[in-house]
Design a protein around this motif. Sequence first.
Motif, PDB file in Angstrom:
ATOM      1  N   LYS A  69       0.848  -1.197   0.000  1.00  0.00           N
ATOM      2  CA  LYS A  69       0.000   0.000   0.000  1.00  0.00           C
ATOM      3  C   LYS A  69       0.883   1.246   0.000  1.00  0.00           C
ATOM      4  N   ALA A  70       0.308   2.325  -0.452  1.00  0.00           N
ATOM      5  CA  ALA A  70       1.042   3.595  -0.516  1.00  0.00           C
ATOM      6  C   ALA A  70       1.575   3.990   0.855  1.00  0.00           C
ATOM      7  N   GLU A  71       0.801   3.759   1.892  1.00  0.00           N
ATOM      8  CA  GLU A  71       1.236   4.094   3.246  1.00  0.00           C
ATOM      9  C   GLU A  71       2.481   3.288   3.639  1.00  0.00           C
ATOM     10  N   GLU A  72       2.560   2.047   3.183  1.00  0.00           N
ATOM     11  CA  GLU A  72       3.726   1.212   3.477  1.00  0.00           C
ATOM     12  C   GLU A  72       4.966   1.729   2.757  1.00  0.00           C
ATOM     13  N   ILE A  73       4.783   2.218   1.545  1.00  0.00           N
ATOM     14  CA  ILE A  73       5.911   2.789   0.795  1.00  0.00           C
ATOM     15  C   ILE A  73       6.441   4.017   1.523  1.00  0.00           C
ATOM     16  N   GLU A  74       5.534   4.873   1.976  1.00  0.00           N
ATOM     17  CA  GLU A  74       5.927   6.079   2.712  1.00  0.00           C
ATOM     18  C   GLU A  74       6.644   5.713   4.005  1.00  0.00           C
TER      19      GLU A  74
END
Length: 131
Positions: A69-74
């Motif tokens: 998920k995008a949050e994990e990338i961040e």
Amino acid sequence: MDLKDLTPDSETVTCTIVHPTKREPLKNDDGSEMVIELYAPYADQYKKVLFEQQNRRISKSKNGKVEIKAEEIEESALELMAKATKYWNITYDSEQPKLSVNKAKEVYKKVFWIRQQLEDAVENSLSFMMK
């Protein structure tokens, strides 16, 4: 020509933190400039953190597919920068905090514009062959 001549001199990058609009170096109360030193992407310490993250993602994969998920990338980017931080001399919340991964993550998240300066410093250091 010696291939060793085409390798970096240091495994770290030092970034002097500058004001985001005035572009002047920021100073601590003792008059010293605020600096952050990071391990460069080719340093073993940096690679260790990167490999830990990649192995974590691989172990979560299902049928060879990695879902992220995008949050994990961040969060991964924040963690990588925090764990790649070797040293700092900064003032944050009216004190000169001791470096820790958690404190670095807090600072890099709250003072978001510092991350771009650090990324730029790392990118500039990778152009060592242009010197």
